[in-house]
Design a protein around this motif. Structure first.
Motif, mmCIF file in Angstrom:
data_model
loop_
_atom_site.group_PDB
_atom_site.id
_atom_site.type_symbol
_atom_site.label_atom_id
_atom_site.label_comp_id
_atom_site.label_asym_id
_atom_site.label_seq_id
_atom_site.Cartn_x
_atom_site.Cartn_y
_atom_site.Cartn_z
ATOM 1 N N ALA A 77 0.835 -1.204 0.000
ATOM 2 C CA ALA A 77 0.000 0.000 0.000
ATOM 3 C C ALA A 77 0.871 1.256 0.000
ATOM 4 O O ALA A 77 0.589 2.219 -0.731
ATOM 5 N N ARG A 78 1.941 1.262 0.799
ATOM 6 C CA ARG A 78 2.854 2.414 0.821
ATOM 7 C C ARG A 78 3.536 2.597 -0.529
ATOM 8 O O ARG A 78 3.714 3.731 -0.992
ATOM 9 N N LEU A 79 3.921 1.487 -1.154
ATOM 10 C CA LEU A 79 4.562 1.579 -2.473
ATOM 11 C C LEU A 79 3.608 2.177 -3.501
ATOM 12 O O LEU A 79 4.000 3.034 -4.295
ATOM 13 N N LYS A 125 1.114 4.160 -3.011
ATOM 14 C CA LYS A 125 0.969 5.592 -2.727
ATOM 15 C C LYS A 125 2.220 6.346 -3.146
ATOM 16 O O LYS A 125 2.135 7.411 -3.779
ATOM 17 N N ALA A 126 3.397 5.809 -2.828
ATOM 18 C CA ALA A 126 4.658 6.467 -3.171
ATOM 19 C C ALA A 126 4.852 6.553 -4.676
ATOM 20 O O ALA A 126 5.489 7.487 -5.174
ATOM 21 N N LEU A 127 4.305 5.601 -5.398
ATOM 22 C CA LEU A 127 4.436 5.584 -6.853
ATOM 23 C C LEU A 127 3.243 6.261 -7.532
ATOM 24 O O LEU A 127 3.115 6.213 -8.759
ATOM 25 N N ASP A 128 2.358 6.888 -6.730
ATOM 26 C CA ASP A 128 1.183 7.575 -7.241
ATOM 27 C C ASP A 128 0.441 6.690 -8.236
ATOM 28 O O ASP A 128 0.202 7.063 -9.386
ATOM 29 N N ALA A 129 0.096 5.482 -7.753
ATOM 30 C CA ALA A 129 -0.505 4.500 -8.646
ATOM 31 C C ALA A 129 -1.421 3.556 -7.881
ATOM 32 O O ALA A 129 -1.363 3.458 -6.654
#
Length: 110
Positions: free
Chosen positions: A82-84, A86-90
């Motif tokens: 989930a963090r990835l 969000k961090a990748l705006d995807a």
């Protein structure tokens, strides 16, 4: 060794070989799935033009953790996925079908 013992011994060895092969195939499947995820992370990161360090900062990770993930060397938890995303705006889409997997990060509209 009589014929019956030889035959039982041979059948046992063959069954062990099959079991060993199924274990090998299971490990290969896990490795392939981890690699598919790592490739998807790398592809989206490259699409955004950000470094591993920048992704690590955005996802509350370290750069070596991002590197290991991209190389398929780790299987992340759901909170990390989930963090990835969000961090990748995807959005992260994972399709699992038997031994096959598809992992895609779909970027959000700007």
């Amino acid at each position: 060794m009589n014929h019956t013992r030889w035959k039982l011994s041979r059948e046992r060895a063959t069954a062990e070989d099959r079991q060993g092969m199924s274990e090998v195939e299971a490990v290969r499947t896990e490795i392939r799935m981890a690699f598919d995820l790592g490739q998807a992370v790398y592809d989206r990161r490259a699409e955004l033009g950000i470094s591993q360090s920048e992704l690590a900062r955005r996802a509350s990770m370290t750069q070596p953790q991002v590197s290991k993930l991209e190389l398929g060397g780790t299987v992340p938890t759901l909170p990390l996925l989930a963090r990835l995303a969000k961090a990748l705006d995807a959005s992260l889409n994972i399709a699992l079908d038997g031994d096959n997997s598809t992992v895609v990060f779909t970027g959000h509209a700007a």
